[in-house]
Motif scaffolding. Structure first.
Motif, PDB file in Angstrom:
ATOM      1  N   LYS A  45       0.947  -1.253  -0.153  1.00 24.35           N
ATOM      2  CA  LYS A  45      -0.102   0.003   0.102  1.00 24.35           C
ATOM      3  C   LYS A  45       0.822   1.235   0.007  1.00 24.35           C
ATOM      4  CE  LYS A  45      -3.663   2.067   2.501  1.00 24.35           C
ATOM      5  NZ  LYS A  45      -3.346   3.078   3.750  1.00 24.35           N
ATOM      6  N   ASP A  46       1.949   1.318   0.885  1.00 26.10           N
ATOM      7  CA  ASP A  46       2.802   2.587   0.872  1.00 26.10           C
ATOM      8  C   ASP A  46       3.570   2.631  -0.411  1.00 26.10           C
ATOM      9  OD1 ASP A  46       1.915   3.021   3.485  1.00 26.10           O
ATOM     10  OD2 ASP A  46       3.816   1.898   4.374  1.00 26.10           O
ATOM     11  N   SER A  47       3.889   1.499  -1.125  1.00 24.82           N
ATOM     12  CA  SER A  47       4.707   1.670  -2.346  1.00 24.82           C
ATOM     13  C   SER A  47       3.708   2.384  -3.560  1.00 24.82           C
ATOM     14  CB  SER A  47       5.182   0.276  -2.840  1.00 24.82           C
ATOM     15  OG  SER A  47       4.332  -0.520  -3.235  1.00 24.82           O
ATOM     16  N   LEU A  48       2.592   2.418  -3.208  1.00 28.14           N
ATOM     17  CA  LEU A  48       1.735   2.766  -4.225  1.00 28.14           C
ATOM     18  C   LEU A  48       1.837   4.514  -4.348  1.00 28.14           C
ATOM     19  CD1 LEU A  48      -1.390   0.576  -3.809  1.00 28.14           C
ATOM     20  CD2 LEU A  48      -0.166   0.793  -5.746  1.00 28.14           C
ATOM     21  N   ASN A  49       2.361   4.890  -3.401  1.00 31.57           N
ATOM     22  CA  ASN A  49       2.671   6.408  -3.290  1.00 31.57           C
ATOM     23  C   ASN A  49       3.614   7.013  -4.245  1.00 31.57           C
ATOM     24  OD1 ASN A  49       0.721   6.885  -1.020  1.00 31.57           O
ATOM     25  ND2 ASN A  49       2.439   6.337   0.472  1.00 31.57           N
ATOM     26  N   VAL A  50       4.453   5.947  -4.952  1.00 31.00           N
ATOM     27  CA  VAL A  50       5.261   6.273  -5.925  1.00 31.00           C
ATOM     28  C   VAL A  50       4.634   6.489  -7.351  1.00 31.00           C
ATOM     29  CG1 VAL A  50       7.309   5.250  -7.342  1.00 31.00           C
ATOM     30  CG2 VAL A  50       7.200   4.997  -4.829  1.00 31.00           C
ATOM     31  N   ASN A  52       2.396   8.379  -9.174  1.00 31.33           N
ATOM     32  CA  ASN A  52       1.932   9.689  -9.075  1.00 31.33           C
ATOM     33  C   ASN A  52       2.614  10.459 -10.513  1.00 31.33           C
ATOM     34  OD1 ASN A  52       4.459  11.328  -8.545  1.00 31.33           O
ATOM     35  ND2 ASN A  52       4.038  10.738  -6.513  1.00 31.33           N
ATOM     36  N   ASN A  55       6.231  11.173 -10.969  1.00 23.72           N
ATOM     37  CA  ASN A  55       7.185   9.905 -11.281  1.00 23.72           C
ATOM     38  C   ASN A  55       6.889   9.598 -12.656  1.00 23.72           C
ATOM     39  OD1 ASN A  55       8.528  10.345  -8.949  1.00 23.72           O
ATOM     40  ND2 ASN A  55       7.199   9.128  -7.806  1.00 23.72           N
ATOM     41  N   VAL A  94      -4.952   3.169  -8.789  1.00 23.69           N
ATOM     42  CA  VAL A  94      -4.243   3.332  -7.476  1.00 23.69           C
ATOM     43  C   VAL A  94      -4.963   3.341  -6.532  1.00 23.69           C
ATOM     44  CG1 VAL A  94      -2.459   4.810  -6.424  1.00 23.69           C
ATOM     45  CG2 VAL A  94      -2.215   4.433  -8.739  1.00 23.69           C
ATOM     46  N   GLU A  95      -6.307   4.148  -6.576  1.00 28.41           N
ATOM     47  CA  GLU A  95      -7.176   4.347  -5.395  1.00 28.41           C
ATOM     48  C   GLU A  95      -7.763   3.099  -4.853  1.00 28.41           C
ATOM     49  OE1 GLU A  95      -7.053   6.805  -3.290  1.00 28.41           O
ATOM     50  OE2 GLU A  95      -5.640   7.458  -4.509  1.00 28.41           O
ATOM     51  N   LYS A  98      -5.140   0.810  -3.179  1.00 33.88           N
ATOM     52  CA  LYS A  98      -4.937   1.236  -1.737  1.00 33.88           C
ATOM     53  C   LYS A  98      -6.199   0.650  -0.953  1.00 33.88           C
ATOM     54  CE  LYS A  98      -2.209   5.269  -2.642  1.00 33.88           C
ATOM     55  NZ  LYS A  98      -1.936   6.773  -2.249  1.00 33.88           N
ATOM     56  N   LYS A 102      -6.052  -1.708   2.055  1.00 30.68           N
ATOM     57  CA  LYS A 102      -6.530  -1.469   3.261  1.00 30.68           C
ATOM     58  C   LYS A 102      -7.575  -2.520   3.996  1.00 30.68           C
ATOM     59  CE  LYS A 102      -9.056   2.284   6.023  1.00 30.68           C
ATOM     60  NZ  LYS A 102      -9.162   1.338   6.874  1.00 30.68           N
TER      61      LYS A 102
END
Length: 141
Positions: A45-50, A52, A55, A94-95, A98, A102
């Motif tokens: 889940k945290d790696s999905l922040n890349v 965007n 990037n 992506v959403e 996530k 979750k």
């Protein structure tokens, strides 16, 4: 049906203790495995922040194995493939990805919370009652 532990012989008590020890070990292992999987979901889940718009087009290393990588370029920052289990992957935005992670994290948290009290009770039973009852049996001899 409740059993009065003071009525049991030493071999019976030892057998009961071995059974409870086995149950404690199983529950401890289960919680450990849940936590390992939960950590993997948190990391995913945290790696999905890349993913965007900042990037898009950036170079990155793509893992081929756990120890081999090849250079690549990040072209699609809106979608990813999510391992949904048993070797199946689903393309999600992506959403949605996530949200999927979750839900998995929340599910595992609830499972751990369900098992934890049973583990604590079994552990309390093995450490408290048996110390008392082994002492009582020694006094009966």
């Amino acid at each position: 049906m409740a059993v009065n532990l003071t009525d049991l012989s030493l071999p019976q008590l030892e057998g009961l203790k071995a059974q409870l020890d086995q149950e404690v070990e199983f529950l401890t292992t289960s919680i450990g495995q849940f936590k390992v999987v939960q950590t993997k979901y948190v990391e995913a889940k945290d790696s999905l922040n890349v993913l965007n718009k900042n990037n898009k087009g950036k170079e990155l290393l793509v893992p081929l194995t756990s120890s081999m990588y090849v250079p690549g370029t990040l072209n699609d920052v809106e979608h990813c493939l999510v391992d949904v289990g048993t070797g199946y992957y689903v393309e999600k935005n992506v959403e949605d990805s996530k949200a999927f992670f979750k839900r998995k994290i929340d599910f595992l948290t609830k499972q751990i919370e369900k098992i934890q009290p049973a583990l604590q009770e079994k552990h309390r039973t093995t450490t408290t009652k048996y110390h008392i009852n082994f002492h009582e049996i020694d006094n009966r001899k």
